[in-house]
Design an enzyme around this catalytic site. Structure first.
Site, PDB file in Angstrom:
ATOM      1  N   ASN A   9       0.872  -1.182   0.000  1.00  0.00           N
ATOM      2  CA  ASN A   9       0.000   0.000   0.000  1.00  0.00           C
ATOM      3  C   ASN A   9       0.903   1.224   0.000  1.00  0.00           C
ATOM      4  OD1 ASN A   9      -1.829   2.025   0.510  1.00  0.00           O
ATOM      5  ND2 ASN A   9      -2.275   1.396   2.621  1.00  0.00           N
ATOM      6  N   TRP A  10       0.945   1.912  -1.148  1.00  0.00           N
ATOM      7  CA  TRP A  10       1.865   3.055  -1.259  1.00  0.00           C
ATOM      8  C   TRP A  10       1.292   4.299  -0.588  1.00  0.00           C
ATOM      9  CZ3 TRP A  10       3.724   2.633  -7.112  1.00  0.00           C
ATOM     10  CH2 TRP A  10       4.364   1.393  -7.278  1.00  0.00           C
ATOM     11  N   LYS A  11       0.055   4.222  -0.150  1.00  0.00           N
ATOM     12  CA  LYS A  11      -0.629   5.359   0.489  1.00  0.00           C
ATOM     13  C   LYS A  11      -0.484   6.616  -0.379  1.00  0.00           C
ATOM     14  CE  LYS A  11       0.033   3.195   4.922  1.00  0.00           C
ATOM     15  NZ  LYS A  11       0.074   3.333   6.357  1.00  0.00           N
ATOM     16  N   HIS A  99      -9.299   0.594   5.187  1.00  0.00           N
ATOM     17  CA  HIS A  99      -8.022   0.853   5.880  1.00  0.00           C
ATOM     18  C   HIS A  99      -8.290   1.751   7.083  1.00  0.00           C
ATOM     19  CE1 HIS A  99      -3.962   2.189   6.727  1.00  0.00           C
ATOM     20  NE2 HIS A  99      -3.538   1.165   6.011  1.00  0.00           N
ATOM     21  N   GLU A 101      -6.774   4.187   8.188  1.00  0.00           N
ATOM     22  CA  GLU A 101      -6.620   5.623   7.909  1.00  0.00           C
ATOM     23  C   GLU A 101      -7.888   6.180   7.263  1.00  0.00           C
ATOM     24  OE1 GLU A 101      -2.909   5.260   5.817  1.00  0.00           O
ATOM     25  OE2 GLU A 101      -1.949   4.685   7.700  1.00  0.00           O
ATOM     26  N   GLU A 171      -4.939  -5.565  10.559  1.00  0.00           N
ATOM     27  CA  GLU A 171      -3.925  -4.537  10.771  1.00  0.00           C
ATOM     28  C   GLU A 171      -4.199  -3.798  12.075  1.00  0.00           C
ATOM     29  OE1 GLU A 171      -2.577  -3.683   6.368  1.00  0.00           O
ATOM     30  OE2 GLU A 171      -3.761  -2.067   7.204  1.00  0.00           O
ATOM     31  N   GLY A 177       2.650   1.870  10.762  1.00  0.00           N
ATOM     32  CA  GLY A 177       3.555   3.000  10.569  1.00  0.00           C
ATOM     33  C   GLY A 177       4.215   3.483  11.846  1.00  0.00           C
ATOM     34  N   SER A 217       3.755  -2.441  10.303  1.00  0.00           N
ATOM     35  CA  SER A 217       5.223  -2.418  10.420  1.00  0.00           C
ATOM     36  C   SER A 217       5.866  -3.756  10.037  1.00  0.00           C
ATOM     37  CB  SER A 217       5.651  -1.977  11.829  1.00  0.00           C
ATOM     38  OG  SER A 217       5.155  -0.675  12.096  1.00  0.00           O
ATOM     39  N   GLY A 238       3.035  -1.348   4.197  1.00  0.00           N
ATOM     40  CA  GLY A 238       2.997   0.078   3.894  1.00  0.00           C
ATOM     41  C   GLY A 238       4.408   0.564   3.585  1.00  0.00           C
ATOM     42  N   GLY A 239       5.071   1.104   4.603  1.00  0.00           N
ATOM     43  CA  GLY A 239       6.394   1.729   4.432  1.00  0.00           C
ATOM     44  C   GLY A 239       7.381   0.895   3.626  1.00  0.00           C
TER      45      GLY A 239
END
Ligand code: PEP
Length: 256
Positions: A9-11, A99, A101, A171, A177, A217, A238-239
């Site tokens: 997920n590149w957000k 998600h 977020e 998640e 993150g 993470s 993610g990251g």
């Protein structure tokens, strides 16, 4: 037997040119080290989808492309929204929904997530439906009940004919993150409870075919521990998906 999945997920990261470069780097890495036993998905920002899907098509790259959001209506006066057909037209075959977020910053509810799942499945796009508890729920020890409740609401009335075409990502919000990871045992506890809930809702055969990913993470150094667990079928990243080398390293671990 569920096929493992690593989904990035590149957000809200990567301009169009940066996204194309990252997709090309990933394509090269995966061709050098094929990981056919793993389904690889990348979810760039909406405006980058066509470029990344273009790399996939032009290079015959071994990954699928997913969106990070969708709206359930087919068309109309919904400023800023994107329909399922629009996603299909630019090459997206997966879509993240729910998600934390989006739930937290944009007020997405379980009812919305359920409508999105139904619209996506009707359009032949695979939902990657996220769930997970906030820190206070984890600290209160009610995380399993919290997530099971989300699963029941998010899947209400879904008809799953091919279980490989519906994916869940657990998640825990406190691990996204933050650098704080859940332990592999934490992940198994909740993913196992999700599986049991899926058995109750859809029956054993369907539940056995639905992939449940862990996200929060996850990185090359810790992904193997999660993947070793019975009910964890992959990772939502993610990251670590923003750099081709680290994302590929996770894919290679999943292929081992
Ligand atoms: C995510 O985007 O859902 C996620 C799990 O992020 P990170 O891997 O950066 O914690």
């Amino acid at each position: 037997m569920r096929k493992r999945m690593i989904a990035g997920n590149w957000k809200m990261n990567k301009t169009y040119a940066e996204a194309v470069t990252l997709a090309q780097d990933l394509s090269v890495a995966l061709k050098e080290n094929p990981a056919d036993s793993v389904d690889v998905v990348v979810c760039p920002p909406m405006v980058d989808l066509k470029g990344v899907a273009g790399v996939r098509e032009f290079d015959n790259a071994p990954f699928e492309v997913g969106a990070q959001n969708v709206y359930w209506e087919a068309s109309g006066a919904y400023t800023g929204e994107t329909s399922c057909d629009m996603l299909t037209a630019v090459g997206a075959t997966y879509c993240i929904i729910g998600h934390s977020e989006r739930r937290g910053y944009f007020g997405e509810t379980d009812e919305d997530i359920n409508k999105k799942a139904k619209a996506l499945m009707a359009a032949g796009i695979v939902p990657i439906s996220c769930c997970g508890e906030p820190l206070e729920v984890r600290e209160a020890g009610t995380h399993v009940e919290f997530v099971v409740d989300q699963i029941k609401k998010d899947t209400e009335g879904l008809e799953i004919t091919d279980p490989s075409k519906y994916v869940i990502a657990y998640e825990p919000i406190w691990a996204i993150g933050t650098g704080k990871t859940a332990t592999a045992e934490d992940a198994q506890e909740v993913c196992g409870a999700i599986r049991k809930t899926l058995v109750e809702i859809f029956g054993q055969e369907t539940a056995d075919g639905i992939r449940v990913l862990y996200g929060g993470s996850a990185k090359p150094e810790n992904v193997a521990g999660f993947l070793d667990k019975e009910d964890v079928d992959g990772a939502r990243v993610g990251g670590a998906s923003l750099v081709a080398d680290s994302f590929n390293a996770m894919i290679q671990k999943a292929a081992e």
